[in-house]
Design a protein around this motif. Structure first.
Motif, PDB file in Angstrom:
ATOM      1  N   SER A   1      -1.995  17.317   6.120  1.00  0.00           N
ATOM      2  CA  SER A   1      -2.399  16.294   7.091  1.00  0.00           C
ATOM      3  C   SER A   1      -1.576  14.997   7.996  1.00  0.00           C
ATOM      4  O   SER A   1      -2.046  15.219   8.269  1.00  0.00           O
TER       5      SER A   1
ATOM      6  N   ALA B   1      -4.568  13.726  14.571  1.00  0.00           N
ATOM      7  CA  ALA B   1      -5.298  11.700  14.309  1.00  0.00           C
ATOM      8  C   ALA B   1      -6.346  12.286  14.306  1.00  0.00           C
ATOM      9  O   ALA B   1      -7.332  11.278  13.666  1.00  0.00           O
ATOM     10  N   ASN B   2      -7.137  12.923  15.266  1.00  0.00           N
ATOM     11  CA  ASN B   2      -9.161  12.541  15.274  1.00  0.00           C
ATOM     12  C   ASN B   2      -9.555  13.571  13.713  1.00  0.00           C
ATOM     13  O   ASN B   2     -10.352  13.140  13.585  1.00  0.00           O
ATOM     14  N   ASP B   3      -8.783  14.931  13.190  1.00  0.00           N
ATOM     15  CA  ASP B   3      -9.603  15.321  12.714  1.00  0.00           C
ATOM     16  C   ASP B   3      -9.546  15.750  11.278  1.00  0.00           C
ATOM     17  O   ASP B   3      -9.809  15.199  10.295  1.00  0.00           O
ATOM     18  N   GLY B   4      -7.881  15.387  10.907  1.00  0.00           N
ATOM     19  CA  GLY B   4      -7.258  15.140  10.049  1.00  0.00           C
ATOM     20  C   GLY B   4      -6.955  16.008   8.941  1.00  0.00           C
ATOM     21  O   GLY B   4      -6.268  16.301   7.567  1.00  0.00           O
TER      22      GLY B   4
ATOM     23  N   SER C   1      -0.768  16.715  17.593  1.00  0.00           N
ATOM     24  CA  SER C   1      -0.893  15.468  17.495  1.00  0.00           C
ATOM     25  C   SER C   1      -2.146  14.850  17.379  1.00  0.00           C
ATOM     26  O   SER C   1      -3.199  13.718  16.520  1.00  0.00           O
ATOM     27  N   GLU C   2      -3.449  15.758  18.379  1.00  0.00           N
ATOM     28  CA  GLU C   2      -4.582  15.130  18.449  1.00  0.00           C
ATOM     29  C   GLU C   2      -5.422  15.234  17.360  1.00  0.00           C
ATOM     30  O   GLU C   2      -5.920  15.015  16.454  1.00  0.00           O
ATOM     31  N   HIS C   3      -5.020  16.383  16.377  1.00  0.00           N
ATOM     32  CA  HIS C   3      -6.092  17.505  15.856  1.00  0.00           C
ATOM     33  C   HIS C   3      -5.278  16.668  14.518  1.00  0.00           C
ATOM     34  O   HIS C   3      -6.622  16.132  14.107  1.00  0.00           O
TER      35      HIS C   3
END
Length: 176
Positions: free
Chosen positions: A150, A63-66, A59-61
């Motif tokens: 993504s 949201a933040n890395d894309g 989830s964080e990946h």
């Protein structure tokens, strides 16, 4: 044996063979791809501790890395997993527009860590300590890999060992 009983056994036998055939995929067989339609399957989100003493959260990946994700499920006892990991490591250096994560499943963490010391891969490795990744992704066998867009949609499942050419073809198909 009468005809009715024999017919029933033949039908049951064919059904059993069909079930077995659908559950056993040869090396590199894929399912999918998803076309992004309403029946597209979202990748189950997970957070795992990593070999680098951090953690990876899908989830964080996203949201933040894309970047899209190549998720590989493996175990130290799985010979095809051991064979493909150097290929995946090389691909992670070549295809930098895709995030690579390997998650050890169905394996004792100590065995996974010992194997990692031997092989020395550089892409992110996580450990499915509580079995949640294995339960949620429910692979037919190992190795099992998932190409995740993504936006978190499973584009393709790959059951069996991958090659560099497999990955190049699939990444070109999905990511240009």
């Amino acid at each position: 044996m009468n005809r009715s009983r024999l017919s029933r056994r033949v039908i049951i036998g064919f059904f059993a063979l069909a079930v077995l055939a659908s559950a056993c995929s040869p090396t590199g067989e894929t399912t999918g791809p998803s076309d992004g339609s309403a029946d597209a399957e979202l990748a189950p989100h997970f957070t795992v501790p990593t070999a680098s003493s951090g953690e990876f959260s899908l989830s964080e990946h996203l949201a933040n890395d894309g970047r899209p994700v190549f998720l590989n499920l493996w175990a130290s006892w799985c010979f095809p997993c051991r064979e493909e990991m150097p290929t995946i490591d090389a691909a992670s250096k070549e295809f930098t527009d895709v995030a690579f994560i390997g998650v050890a499943v169905q394996d004792a963490r100590s065995d996974s860590e010992k194997f990692l010391e031997e092989i020395g891969v550089t892409y992110t490795i996580g450990f499915d300590d509580d079995g949640a990744v294995n339960r949620d992704y429910n692979p037919l066998g190992l190795p099992a890999s998932y190409i995740i867009s993504s936006d978190g949609v499973i584009l393709e499942r790959i059951f069996g060992k991958v090659t560099r050419d497999d990955l190049a073809e699939k990444f070109a198909k999905y990511f240009g």
